[in-house]
Scaffold this motif. Structure first.
Motif, PDB file in Angstrom:
ATOM      1  N   UNK A 167     123.214-117.216  27.127  1.00 16.92           N
ATOM      2  CA  UNK A 167     124.137-116.464  28.001  1.00 16.92           C
ATOM      3  C   UNK A 167     123.321-115.870  29.154  1.00 16.92           C
ATOM      4  N   UNK A 168     124.036-115.463  30.213  1.00 17.44           N
ATOM      5  CA  UNK A 168     123.313-114.833  31.315  1.00 17.44           C
ATOM      6  C   UNK A 168     123.409-113.304  31.207  1.00 17.44           C
ATOM      7  N   UNK A 169     122.648-112.628  32.066  1.00 23.37           N
ATOM      8  CA  UNK A 169     122.568-111.165  31.995  1.00 23.37           C
ATOM      9  C   UNK A 169     123.930-110.521  32.268  1.00 23.37           C
ATOM     10  N   UNK A 170     124.744-111.169  33.102  1.00 27.26           N
ATOM     11  CA  UNK A 170     126.061-110.609  33.443  1.00 27.26           C
ATOM     12  C   UNK A 170     126.949-110.533  32.191  1.00 27.26           C
TER      13      UNK A 170
ATOM     14  N   UNK B 181     125.960-110.189  29.047  1.00 23.83           N
ATOM     15  CA  UNK B 181     125.504-109.064  28.211  1.00 23.83           C
ATOM     16  C   UNK B 181     125.950-107.734  28.797  1.00 23.83           C
ATOM     17  N   UNK B 182     125.792-107.599  30.109  1.00 24.41           N
ATOM     18  CA  UNK B 182     126.164-106.332  30.766  1.00 24.41           C
ATOM     19  C   UNK B 182     127.650-106.037  30.550  1.00 24.41           C
ATOM     20  N   UNK B 183     128.487-107.078  30.693  1.00 19.54           N
ATOM     21  CA  UNK B 183     129.941-106.877  30.519  1.00 19.54           C
ATOM     22  C   UNK B 183     130.267-106.396  29.112  1.00 19.54           C
ATOM     23  N   UNK B 184     129.607-106.986  28.112  1.00 21.61           N
ATOM     24  CA  UNK B 184     129.883-106.580  26.724  1.00 21.61           C
ATOM     25  C   UNK B 184     129.414-105.135  26.504  1.00 21.61           C
ATOM     26  N   UNK B 185     128.216-104.811  26.993  1.00 18.19           N
ATOM     27  CA  UNK B 185     127.707-103.432  26.828  1.00 18.19           C
ATOM     28  C   UNK B 185     128.625-102.431  27.524  1.00 18.19           C
ATOM     29  N   UNK B 186     129.104-102.795  28.711  1.00 11.01           N
ATOM     30  CA  UNK B 186     129.997-101.886  29.459  1.00 11.01           C
ATOM     31  C   UNK B 186     131.306-101.686  28.687  1.00 11.01           C
ATOM     32  N   UNK B 187     131.833-102.781  28.135  1.00 10.68           N
ATOM     33  CA  UNK B 187     133.086-102.689  27.373  1.00 10.68           C
ATOM     34  C   UNK B 187     132.903-101.772  26.159  1.00 10.68           C
ATOM     35  N   UNK B 188     131.817-102.000  25.401  1.00 14.41           N
ATOM     36  CA  UNK B 188     131.585-101.199  24.189  1.00 14.41           C
ATOM     37  C   UNK B 188     131.354 -99.727  24.549  1.00 14.41           C
ATOM     38  N   UNK B 189     130.614 -99.494  25.626  1.00 14.89           N
ATOM     39  CA  UNK B 189     130.376 -98.107  26.057  1.00 14.89           C
ATOM     40  C   UNK B 189     131.695 -97.454  26.463  1.00 14.89           C
ATOM     41  N   UNK B 190     132.532 -98.212  27.163  1.00 13.98           N
ATOM     42  CA  UNK B 190     133.841 -97.692  27.608  1.00 13.98           C
ATOM     43  C   UNK B 190     134.712 -97.292  26.427  1.00 13.98           C
TER      44      UNK B 190
END
Ligand SMILES: NC(=O)c1ccc[n+]([C@@H]2O[C@H](COP(=O)([O-])OP(=O)(O)OC[C@H]3O[C@@H](n4cnc5c(N)ncnc54)[C@H](O)[C@@H]3O)[C@@H](O)[C@H]2O)c1
Length: 368
Positions: free
Chosen positions: A291-294, A296-305
């Motif tokens: 996967x690309x960094x984007x 991972x970032x999207x998943x982390x942002x979703x979980x943080x949200x």
């Protein structure tokens, strides 16, 4: 009310998803099973609320065993206590076990039902989001098993003994989620995110857009969320009941999660460990170029949200985590097998370079 069938030939069953269903539980159960005696295994925290409501719907009354839903009670001792209570009450093979509570209650009650008199039917009545979308579907039952540590201590290995025992029926009453606290609701959302990561972007988008309604316990939004997630799990289970292939994908993030969940100092609930496990799996995937960094970032942002943890609450030793990972059921002859996210779904990956795993642990806060 939605009904989703888990098609498994003679072990097929319905998952009934609706609101205010407990008041009519006896008639729902009797549509699939004309048992004469019902034995409730009840989560202590809902005994006098949802438990009483469900029990009142049974005209002849019910006998019950009350379980405190903590991981240290997810043991053989609890299973034996359930057998013992059922034997004392004279339950024979015409009885039916009703598991009312979260995933912990469902796993213990399911295992007790699978083994009592070589197996009696179980009806799963999940009362947490996590149990509705995940634990109550698919027939996995089980208990934790003590593992001796080098320092003389004991850790409980997650779900290391159990059986596949499909329920006769699952009743998911989303009204019960009104009494569930936000922390536990978030835990269920971690499993919904996991389902979304198996190639169902629509579920990810739904969670992002309906976050407020989910936490407001909006019945229609919860019905939709639970139905979408149950449909994903039911479809996977139908294709691979005994986890010979495709079903392993449901373990996305779980090999990491199962290593940290038993560490009592971390105070993590299952869904929180899964959330951190999903982040570690993303890092591992990224290191392997899946996967690309984007992504991972999207998943982390979703979980943080959602309010879920994306890092360990305190550092752990990399070595300790690796030892528990190898003990996980998904390890094959001590080789770690991981389910990792890909750009459009997930894949089972064997023989992973230890460097990528170490990097994944470091990304969530483990130290060497
Ligand atoms: N069998 C499977 O396929 C499967 C899948 C995922 C998880 N699991 C297992 O499920 C367990 C986690 O399940 P869980 O997250 O449901 O946790 P849980 O069963 O421990 O319940 C969480 C907490 O919520 C309380 N609770 C339950 N329903 C409530 C309600 N309606 N209102 C207020 N409080 C309520 C419980 O008493 C408990 O304190 C773990 O043991 C995990 O290993 C099993």
């Amino acid at each position: 009310m939605n009904t989703i069938t888990v098609p498994l030939q003679d072990r097929s069953y319905d998952v009934v998803i609706g609101s205010d269903l407990l008041q009519n539980m006896q008639s729902l159960v009797q549509q699939v099973h004309r048992a004469t005696e019902y034995f409730f295994v009840l989560d202590q925290n809902i005994e006098t609320t949802h438990g009483q409501c469900a029990a009142n719907s049974f005209s002849g009354g019910v006998k019950s065993f009350v379980l405190q839903a903590i991981e240290s009670n997810k043991t053989m001792q609890s299973v034996e206590s359930i057998w013992d209570a059922m034997l004392k009450e004279g339950y024979d093979r015409h009885g039916i076990v009703v598991a009312l509570g979260g995933g912990l209650t469902g796993d213990v009650a399911g295992f007790a039902a699978a083994t009592y008199l070589r197996g009696v039917p179980v009806v799963q009545v999940p009362t947490t989001l996590l149990a509705m979308v995940d634990a109550s579907i698919g027939g996995k039952t089980g208990i934790n098993v003590p593992i001796a540590q080098k320092d003389g201590g004991v850790l409980l290995g997650k779900n290391l003994a159990g059986s596949f025992w499909q329920p006769a029926l699952v009743i998911a009453d989303v009204s019960t989620l009104k009494t569930l606290d936000d922390r536990q609701l978030r835990c269920g959302l971690a499993e919904c995110v996991k389902h979304g990561m198996l190639g169902h972007q629509d579920v990810i988008t739904f969670i992002q857009e309906q976050n407020e309604g989910i936490f407001a316990r909006d019945v229609d939004i919860l019905l939709s969320l639970v139905s979408q997630s149950v449909a994903i799990k039911a479809n996977v289970v139908a294709q691979d009941e005994r986890e010979q292939g495709q079903r392993a994908l449901l373990n996305l993030g779980h090999t990491f999660a199962h290593a940290i969940e038993p560490m009592s100092a971390l105070h993590l609930f299952h869904g929180e460990a899964v959330s951190i496990g999903l982040c570690a799996a993303c890092s591992c995937s990224e290191a392997l170029g899946l996967i690309d960094a984007e992504y991972s970032d999207n998943i982390r942002t979703l979980l943080t949200g959602i309010g879920l943890p994306t890092r360990l609450p305190m550092p752990i030793q990399l070595e300790d985590a690796m030892v528990l990972m190898v003990k996980d059921k998904k390890a094959v002859r001590s080789q770690i097998r991981l389910v990792l996210p890909t750009q459009d779904g997930a894949a089972v990956v064997d023989d992973i370079d230890e460097g990528a795993i170490a990097l994944a642990w470091a990304s969530v806060g483990a130290t060497s």
